[in-house]
Design a protein around this motif. Structure first.
Motif, mmCIF file in Angstrom:
data_model
loop_
_atom_site.group_PDB
_atom_site.id
_atom_site.type_symbol
_atom_site.label_atom_id
_atom_site.label_comp_id
_atom_site.label_asym_id
_atom_site.label_seq_id
_atom_site.Cartn_x
_atom_site.Cartn_y
_atom_site.Cartn_z
ATOM 1 N N SER A 1 26.661 -23.768 45.261
ATOM 2 C CA SER A 1 27.530 -24.132 44.140
ATOM 3 C C SER A 1 28.403 -22.972 43.681
ATOM 4 C CB SER A 1 26.680 -24.627 42.970
ATOM 5 O OG SER A 1 25.851 -23.585 42.481
ATOM 6 N N GLY A 2 27.991 -21.744 44.017
ATOM 7 C CA GLY A 2 28.733 -20.571 43.569
ATOM 8 C C GLY A 2 28.294 -20.053 42.217
ATOM 9 N N TYR A 3 27.231 -20.639 41.660
ATOM 10 C CA TYR A 3 26.750 -20.238 40.339
ATOM 11 C C TYR A 3 25.245 -19.962 40.396
ATOM 12 C CZ TYR A 3 31.285 -22.113 39.047
ATOM 13 O OH TYR A 3 32.628 -22.361 38.984
ATOM 14 N N ARG A 4 24.764 -19.232 39.398
ATOM 15 C CA ARG A 4 23.363 -18.820 39.376
ATOM 16 C C ARG A 4 22.509 -19.898 38.710
ATOM 17 N NH1 ARG A 4 19.866 -15.484 36.171
ATOM 18 N NH2 ARG A 4 21.466 -15.342 34.546
ATOM 19 N N TRP A 5 21.331 -20.126 39.318
ATOM 20 C CA TRP A 5 20.383 -21.113 38.818
ATOM 21 C C TRP A 5 19.045 -20.447 38.556
ATOM 22 C CZ3 TRP A 5 21.796 -26.364 38.316
ATOM 23 C CH2 TRP A 5 23.069 -26.669 38.797
ATOM 24 N N SER A 6 18.168 -21.163 37.853
ATOM 25 C CA SER A 6 16.824 -20.631 37.634
ATOM 26 C C SER A 6 16.009 -20.632 38.918
ATOM 27 C CB SER A 6 16.105 -21.435 36.544
ATOM 28 O OG SER A 6 16.019 -22.807 36.901
ATOM 29 N N SER A 7 16.355 -21.504 39.867
ATOM 30 C CA SER A 7 15.758 -21.455 41.193
ATOM 31 C C SER A 7 16.551 -20.486 42.055
ATOM 32 C CB SER A 7 15.739 -22.846 41.835
ATOM 33 O OG SER A 7 17.059 -23.322 42.025
ATOM 34 N N GLN A 8 16.050 -20.171 43.217
ATOM 35 C CA GLN A 8 16.696 -19.159 44.052
ATOM 36 C C GLN A 8 18.028 -19.628 44.621
ATOM 37 O OE1 GLN A 8 14.219 -17.717 47.209
ATOM 38 N NE2 GLN A 8 15.744 -16.289 48.002
ATOM 39 N N ASP A 9 18.086 -20.866 45.093
ATOM 40 C CA ASP A 9 19.280 -21.340 45.781
ATOM 41 C C ASP A 9 20.103 -22.348 44.992
ATOM 42 O OD1 ASP A 9 18.596 -19.789 48.013
ATOM 43 O OD2 ASP A 9 17.276 -21.367 48.780
ATOM 44 N N GLY A 10 19.479 -23.073 44.054
ATOM 45 C CA GLY A 10 20.201 -24.116 43.362
ATOM 46 C C GLY A 10 20.463 -25.308 44.267
ATOM 47 N N PRO B 1 30.914 -31.708 15.577
ATOM 48 C CA PRO B 1 30.283 -30.508 16.126
ATOM 49 C C PRO B 1 31.262 -29.352 16.277
ATOM 50 C CG PRO B 1 30.881 -31.963 17.903
ATOM 51 C CD PRO B 1 31.358 -32.624 16.630
ATOM 52 N N VAL B 2 30.728 -28.230 16.701
ATOM 53 C CA VAL B 2 31.510 -27.044 17.009
ATOM 54 C C VAL B 2 31.458 -26.821 18.519
ATOM 55 C CG1 VAL B 2 31.586 -24.517 16.788
ATOM 56 C CG2 VAL B 2 31.232 -25.944 14.774
ATOM 57 N N ALA B 3 32.602 -26.485 19.116
ATOM 58 C CA ALA B 3 32.665 -26.269 20.564
ATOM 59 C C ALA B 3 32.285 -24.830 20.897
ATOM 60 C CB ALA B 3 34.063 -26.574 21.086
ATOM 61 N N VAL B 4 31.339 -24.683 21.815
ATOM 62 C CA VAL B 4 30.911 -23.366 22.285
ATOM 63 C C VAL B 4 31.270 -23.262 23.763
ATOM 64 C CG1 VAL B 4 28.965 -21.811 22.635
ATOM 65 C CG2 VAL B 4 29.037 -23.277 20.609
ATOM 66 N N LEU B 5 32.127 -22.311 24.094
ATOM 67 C CA LEU B 5 32.560 -22.118 25.475
ATOM 68 C C LEU B 5 31.579 -21.195 26.189
ATOM 69 C CD1 LEU B 5 34.769 -22.738 27.586
ATOM 70 C CD2 LEU B 5 35.937 -20.651 26.824
ATOM 71 N N VAL B 6 31.055 -21.647 27.322
ATOM 72 C CA VAL B 6 30.039 -20.905 28.069
ATOM 73 C C VAL B 6 30.592 -20.528 29.437
ATOM 74 C CG1 VAL B 6 27.738 -20.998 29.093
ATOM 75 C CG2 VAL B 6 28.170 -22.093 26.871
ATOM 76 N N ARG B 7 30.542 -19.225 29.733
ATOM 77 C CA ARG B 7 30.927 -18.763 31.065
ATOM 78 C C ARG B 7 29.709 -18.864 31.989
ATOM 79 N NH1 ARG B 7 34.831 -15.074 32.650
ATOM 80 N NH2 ARG B 7 35.091 -14.368 30.486
ATOM 81 N N LEU B 8 29.849 -19.555 33.100
ATOM 82 C CA LEU B 8 28.754 -19.717 34.044
ATOM 83 C C LEU B 8 28.572 -18.444 34.865
ATOM 84 C CD1 LEU B 8 29.491 -23.346 35.315
ATOM 85 C CD2 LEU B 8 28.108 -22.620 33.354
ATOM 86 N N ASP B 9 27.320 -18.064 35.079
ATOM 87 C CA ASP B 9 27.028 -16.877 35.882
ATOM 88 C C ASP B 9 27.329 -17.169 37.349
ATOM 89 O OD1 ASP B 9 26.196 -15.697 33.566
ATOM 90 O OD2 ASP B 9 24.055 -15.919 33.963
ATOM 91 N N ALA B 10 28.200 -16.357 37.941
ATOM 92 C CA ALA B 10 28.562 -16.545 39.345
ATOM 93 C C ALA B 10 27.478 -15.995 40.267
ATOM 94 C CB ALA B 10 29.893 -15.863 39.638
ATOM 95 N N SER B 11 27.371 -16.587 41.438
ATOM 96 C CA SER B 11 26.424 -16.125 42.452
ATOM 97 C C SER B 11 27.019 -16.371 43.833
ATOM 98 C CB SER B 11 25.079 -16.849 42.325
ATOM 99 O OG SER B 11 24.232 -16.507 43.406
ATOM 100 N N PRO B 12 27.168 -15.329 44.651
ATOM 101 C CA PRO B 12 27.733 -15.518 45.997
ATOM 102 C C PRO B 12 26.745 -16.100 46.999
ATOM 103 C CG PRO B 12 27.175 -13.219 45.650
ATOM 104 C CD PRO B 12 26.897 -13.913 44.356
ATOM 105 N N THR B 13 25.481 -16.234 46.606
ATOM 106 C CA THR B 13 24.452 -16.681 47.549
ATOM 107 C C THR B 13 24.114 -18.155 47.424
ATOM 108 O OG1 THR B 13 22.664 -16.059 46.033
ATOM 109 C CG2 THR B 13 23.450 -14.361 47.569
ATOM 110 N N THR B 14 24.641 -18.856 46.433
ATOM 111 C CA THR B 14 24.321 -20.273 46.262
ATOM 112 C C THR B 14 25.474 -21.146 46.728
ATOM 113 O OG1 THR B 14 25.179 -20.339 43.990
ATOM 114 C CG2 THR B 14 22.864 -19.749 44.278
#
Length: 268
Positions: free
Chosen positions: A231-240, A216-229
């Motif tokens: 985990s510190g990252y953004r989820w499709s739900s409000q809080d994760g 395979p080929v490696a694809v590096l993904v930057r996670l969307d940060a969120s100060p309100t969750t």
């Protein structure tokens, strides 16, 4: 004979030229109008529209610089293991002590990081070059996580930088907390072997698992940060999820490919 006489009588009767001709009923005009509008809209969309497609592939959450496998420089018996799994160590920190014929040898970290796996225990006999630990390269506890998605090589050219990515994390119930959001940071255009993947992740089993159907080929993904969750990252739900994420967590990444035109026009 009766039907024949009726047919002859009809042929001999004058044509009804004075009656108006009805070309179509109002319902017919409505159906025709709707059909024309649909065809026109489809033609415009075929020229200007696009089709979005995605590719799903296995992924793993890591820190950006990956991991390395620590190997023993000498053969002997393990007499001490001061390091612990999950512990962050500076460069040159002792991981284990090996008693050899020439004395004790201390195996130390090559670079600062977190010990993700220990493959030895006290009393075990090891050989020169044996894998003794896996260390993830992370200097600080607040270093952000990334996701590495291993996609089939034939899809690499269709993945644009910044493409949105949805990650279904194995340790997070998707039905309750949704998926983790991110965007493509970089695409490695070179197909990777099981050994290359194992060297980056510090896990030979994952190297074999991710190359089971091809390199395979490696694809590096930057996670969307969120100060309100939590985990510190953004989820499709409000809080994760109400807990933090850890590196080396497996996931499945769904990457949106470059938009495709529904119709390829061939010009002479």
């Amino acid at each position: 004979m009766q039907f024949r006489q009726q047919a002859l009588a009809r042929l001999q009767s004058p044509e009804e030229l004075d009656l108006p001709v009805r070309f179509a009923r109002p319902q017919g005009w409505l159906v025709l109008s709707v059909t024309v509008v649909v065809i026109a809209a489809a033609s415009v969309w075929a020229v200007t529209g696009s089709v979005a497609s995605t590719v799903s592939a296995p992924a793993v959450l890591t820190h950006g610089e990956g991991s390395y496998v620590l190997q023993s420089p000498a053969a002997g018996q393990v007499t001490a293991v001061p390091a612990k799994e999950g512990e962050r160590l500076p460069a040159g920190a002792p991981v284990l002590k090996v008693r050899t014929a020439d004395g004790d040898t201390v195996v130390r970290t090559v670079a600062a990081g977190r010990v993700t796996a220990l493959a030895v225990s006290i009393g075990q006999i090891i050989s020169t070059g044996a894998d003794v630990a896996a260390v993830e390269k992370v200097a600080h506890a607040d270093d952000p996580l990334y996701a590495t998605v291993y996609v089939p090589a034939e899809n690499a050219a269709s993945i644009p930088a910044g493409a949105p990515v949805d990650l279904t994390v194995q340790t997070v119930p998707a039905q309750r907390y949704g998926v983790l959001r991110g965007r493509v940071k970089a695409v490695d255009r070179t197909a990777q072997s099981a050994r290359q993947i194992a060297a980056f992740l510090g896990d030979g089993q994952l190297g074999e698992q991710f190359t089971r159907t091809g390199r395979p080929v490696a694809v590096l993904v930057r996670l969307d940060a969120s100060p309100t969750t939590k985990s510190g990252y953004r989820w499709s739900s409000q809080d994760g999820p109400p807990y933090a994420l850890t590196s080396m967590t497996l996931a499945t990444g769904s990457i949106r490919l470059a938009d495709q035109r529904p119709v390829d026009w061939l010009l002479p």
